[in-house]
Design an enzyme around this catalytic site. Structure first.
Site, PDB file in Angstrom:
ATOM      1  N   GLU A 100      45.758   4.999   8.411  1.00 46.87           N
ATOM      2  CA  GLU A 100      46.878   5.967   8.199  1.00 46.87           C
ATOM      3  C   GLU A 100      47.464   5.592   6.842  1.00 46.87           C
ATOM      4  O   GLU A 100      47.420   4.341   6.479  1.00 46.87           O
ATOM      5  CB  GLU A 100      47.728   6.107   9.470  1.00 46.87           C
TER       6      GLU A 100
ATOM      7  N   SER B 229      56.263  11.387  21.371  1.00 47.00           N
ATOM      8  CA  SER B 229      55.568  11.459  19.997  1.00 47.00           C
ATOM      9  C   SER B 229      54.008  12.276  19.996  1.00 47.00           C
ATOM     10  O   SER B 229      53.296  12.325  21.100  1.00 47.00           O
ATOM     11  CB  SER B 229      55.133   9.921  19.591  1.00 47.00           C
TER      12      SER B 229
ATOM     13  N   ASP C 226      51.465  11.508  18.786  1.00 49.02           N
ATOM     14  CA  ASP C 226      50.516  10.775  18.731  1.00 49.02           C
ATOM     15  C   ASP C 226      49.720  10.953  20.063  1.00 49.02           C
ATOM     16  O   ASP C 226      48.280  10.714  20.331  1.00 49.02           O
ATOM     17  CB  ASP C 226      50.806   9.164  18.721  1.00 49.02           C
TER      18      ASP C 226
ATOM     19  N   LYS D 154      55.185   0.626  20.756  1.00 50.44           N
ATOM     20  CA  LYS D 154      56.551  -0.149  20.158  1.00 50.44           C
ATOM     21  C   LYS D 154      57.466  -0.184  21.139  1.00 50.44           C
ATOM     22  O   LYS D 154      57.375   0.447  22.253  1.00 50.44           O
ATOM     23  CB  LYS D 154      57.134   0.764  18.979  1.00 50.44           C
TER      24      LYS D 154
END
Length: 322
Positions: A54, A182, A184, A201
């Site tokens: 990314e 998220s 994601d 995280k």
């Protein structure tokens, strides 16, 4: 032994790329909409290993990558040098790096050195681009630094089966009330790309994130551990033990349509103290609530504050997980 392991990993990546290339060849429409670098195009056509990267680690607009969020954006030329170092690591392990970004409205898979430097100089002027932002950035001929979801989307479009990054997003703490989740995770549920990272995280709700992934049919595995890593640290308290051998191959052959999450823990000697990190996270969360910091502003604030409260301990760990 190290050389043998590297060769074995390269061979496995090459086989996966070759299989993906035959199962999902790049169609003419994708070629017209996306610019693929000559190096990446050649590697894909010959079934060589290609790894997607990314580009939010290059622009400062990343709340995704802990290191850059902590320092509120790495300035040029440090961001440019770091981007080149990350690509060099991929090359040294026998694969071709494919950094993904949108430049002047054109999605690019594989950036030249000049394009990497251009994106690095743009910094915050390049929009942080998730899947939802792609159409806007392309239509307005803008510049976009791709997050996990957008990177996965383009990687899958051109037939790149593996994406390596620092850490993935997830369900925020108290997400059952805020619905702050998220993109994601949604992308992982619908895009067949293996995402390898140092885990979720620690500022997020890891158990709920894993539950959310399970709901969306995403296979989750951890490398050489029975506990899913928490980015800053080796462990999260969430048990996961799946054999990685042929996992990606079977996922593609069955055409499950979902991604794969593989957590690779940060080396023990570089891991931050879990209790110190957790204490800092709780303090940062309280401050965020008191200051009414929510939405897109929350993650950068939390990461920066955790770094301050730990005296740089979290930052040191995050650099080594990239």
């Amino acid at each position: 032994m190290a050389a043998s392991s590297s060769s074995s990993s390269s061979s496995a990546l090459s086989r996966l790329s070759n299989i993906q290339n035959h199962l999902n060849p790049i169609d003419s429409l994708a070629k017209n909409l996306v610019k693929i670098s000559p190096e990446v195009s050649e590697a894909l056509s010959h079934g060589h290993a290609v790894v997607a990267l990314e580009s939010t680690i290059i622009s400062h607009g990343a709340d995704y990558t802990v290191f850059f969020a902590c320092v509120q954006g790495m300035p040029y030329p440090q961001n440019f040098e770091t981007a080149k170092e990350v690509e060099a690591i991929v090359r040294n392990n026998g694969a071709v790096p494919a950094t993904i970004a949108i430049l002047e409205g054109l999605p690019c898979v594989g950036l030249s050195t000049e394009e990497l430097e251009r994106l690095a100089k743009l910094g915050s002027k390049a929009q942080k681009t998730a899947r939802r932002d792609i159409a806007h950035v392309v239509a307005t001929r803008g510049n976009g630094a791709t997050t996990v979801s957008a990177t996965m989307f383009f990687a899958s479009m051109v037939g790149i089966p593996v994406f390596v990054t620092g850490g993935i997003g997830g369900v925020h703490r108290h997400g059952e009330h805020t619905m702050d989740i998220s993109s994601d995770l949604t992308e992982l549920g619908r895009t067949p790309v293996a995402v390898i990272s140092a885990g979720i995280k620690s500022i997020l709700d890891i158990p709920r994130t894993l539950e959310y992934l399970e709901t969306h049919g995403v296979c989750v595995a951890a490398y050489k551990t029975n506990e899913f890593p928490a980015f800053f640290t080796e462990t999260s308290g969430s048990k996961y033990c799946r054999q990685l051998s042929e996992l990606r191959y079977v996922n593609m052959k069955l055409k499950l349509g979902s991604g794969l999450v593989i957590g690779v823990p940060i080396p023990r000697e570089h891991a931050a103290s879990g209790r110190v990190i957790e204490s800092a996270i709780q303090s940062a969360l309280r401050e965020a609530r008191e200051k009414n910091i929510t939405g897109n502003a929350e993650t950068p604030f939390l990461l920066a504050r955790v770094n301050e409260l730990t005296g740089g301990l979290s930052l040191a760990s995050s650099i080594l997980s990239l």
